[in-house]
Enzyme design. Structure first.
Site, PDB file in Angstrom:
ATOM      1  N   ASP A 198       0.690  -1.193   0.006  1.00 57.68           N
ATOM      2  CA  ASP A 198      -0.014  -0.014   0.018  1.00 57.68           C
ATOM      3  C   ASP A 198       0.855   1.216   0.005  1.00 57.68           C
ATOM      4  O   ASP A 198       0.587   2.278  -0.746  1.00 57.68           O
ATOM      5  CB  ASP A 198      -0.807   0.030   1.326  1.00 57.68           C
ATOM      6  N   LYS A 202       1.613   4.435  -3.171  1.00 55.99           N
ATOM      7  CA  LYS A 202       1.627   5.970  -2.669  1.00 55.99           C
ATOM      8  C   LYS A 202       2.727   6.531  -2.853  1.00 55.99           C
ATOM      9  O   LYS A 202       3.022   7.782  -3.368  1.00 55.99           O
ATOM     10  CB  LYS A 202       1.130   5.941  -1.091  1.00 55.99           C
TER      11      LYS A 202
END
Length: 427
Positions: A198, A202
């Site tokens: 995750d 980003k």
């Protein structure tokens, strides 16, 4: 302004609620009412706690996107396919897109940006990084006249909660992760968070914007927090640091390339990111003219993410009414992404050694052979055994890694019991 919404889970449901609850304010800000004309979901027949016409729901998301009465598409489904096909179809038809899909943007964002540019329409994605934290627009617009040197952030609430609990309560990794799950901060399968996927997505998005270069998730060096121990946390505390899972994107002055990485690291407790607790996120930006900036807030959750989505919707709707396009993606710099071995960082190394004369000199020799300078050494004796804790000065990661490998085979070194990078200045 007629809107198609793709996805009606936690975030999508909150978007529906906010569109209804704030309809008057949103219409005044945009200049026209925002009307939801369709919602694409997998199971239209499912009962939802939303006071809206059930006929809005459809399983034909592709057909919804293609409808002539759709002016703008919001996507909060996530994943690569079929979301990629839906969004490309919308953009190619000249319909602006607002998305929170970090995985898609980090893997194939270039195709979406190209489609938006070719059609002269907008692609906005503030919610893809940091939830409600305004970060994408400052990187994309506010700092467009500056040169960003470094972006350093805590961009995953689950890992930050786990490490906060380990630091503040002395809990083990397993205990802290179990608490995160019980409180709803961790998914039933937390691997995307714990293993750094995750945060890596980003980091890729932030690097694209900060350095005007194509970066994908495959370019991001990634290490999860699963191997962080209570001993690592204690050692960090002893040297005035705390352990955080960081996303780092920085430009190398020497090589004119960029480094993008995600890994646990020790940072000084005096650093602004050290005080970011539990499930909160924060991103620290260093720019040549603007100096140091920090963006802080709730990085996930239905309401914060929906807030970021609707902020983009207002901006995109205004652009469409005015017949203009907002700022697009710029990758003119095309800086190369450096391999991790060429990234300059620092190491904290914890060694179990025999407590005999000459061991420290032997260890220091290994560092010298790889041209790595030692900043500090702490030695604690325990009978025939001792613990050596060393912190290096900045050096290429390849040299630091090679030093650690040599240490493992030295006479007098029983074990390399801990290795962690050190970021955020000289503690």
């Amino acid at each position: 302004m007629r809107i198609a919404l793709l996805g009606c889970g936690v975030v999508g449901s909150e978007i529906v609620r906010l569109l209804r609850a704030n309809a008057g304010d949103l219409a005044a800000r945009v200049g026209e009412p925002l009307e939801l004309v369709g919602i694409g979901v997998r199971r239209p027949e499912r009962v939802r706690d939303l006071d809206i016409d059930a006929s809005l729901f459809t399983a034909d998301a592709a057909g919804l996107v293609a409808r002539d009465d759709v002016d703008l598409v919001i996507e909060v489904v996530g994943g690569i396919e079929p979301a990629r096909d839906w969004l490309l179809a919308a953009l190619r038809a000249g319909k602006p897109v607002v998305t929170a899909n970090k995985a898609l943007l980090a893997s194939d964002g270039a195709a979406l940006h190209d489609a938006a540019a070719a059609a002269g329409t907008d692609l906005y994605y503030e919610a893809a990084v940091g939830g409600a934290i305004p970060l994408i627009r400052p990187l994309r617009e506010s700092l467009a006249g500056d040169r960003v040197r470094r972006v350093l952030g805590i961009v995953n609430g689950t890992t930050n909660f786990v490490l906060t609990r380990m630091d503040e309560t002395g809990a083990s990794f397993a205990e802290a992760l179990a608490e995160a799950g019980a409180l709803g901060y961790a998914e039933a399968d937390p691997s995307a968070d714990i293993d750094g996927y995750d945060a890596a997505a980003k980091a890729a998005i932030m690097a694209q914007l900060a350095f005007h270069s194509p970066v994908t998730i495959d370019d991001v060096y990634r290490v999860g927090i699963g191997d962080v121990t209570a001993a690592d946390i204690a050692s960090a505390r002893e040297m005035g640091c705390t352990v955080k899972a960081l996303a780092v994107a920085e430009r190398s002055v020497e090589t004119d390339g960029i480094s993008v990485r995600v890994h646990p690291a020790m940072i000084p407790r005096t650093h602004p990111l050290a005080g970011v607790r539990e499930a909160f996120n924060a991103v620290f930006v260093e720019a040549e003219a603007a100096g140091q900036l920090m963006f802080y807030g709730q990085g996930a959750g239905g309401a914060p993410t929906a807030s970021a989505v609707l902020g983009d919707v207002v901006a995109v709707a205004r652009n469409r009414i005015a017949g203009r396009r907002g700022p697009g993606e710029s990758s003119y710099a095309a800086l190369p992404v450096l391999p991790m071995g060429r990234t300059v960082t620092r190491y904290h190394v914890n060694l179990d050694v025999t407590d005999k004369t000459g061991v420290l000199a032997t260890v220091a020799g290994a560092f010298a052979r790889h041209d790595v300078s030692i900043r500090s050494v702490r030695q604690d004796g325990r009978g025939d055994d001792a613990s050596l804790v060393l912190v290096t000065h900045a050096a290429p990661d390849a040299a630091l890694s090679a030093t650690v490998e040599e240490l493992r085979g030295l006479v007098g070194v029983r074990a390399v019991s801990g290795v962690m990078r050190v970021e955020g200045g000289e503690p």
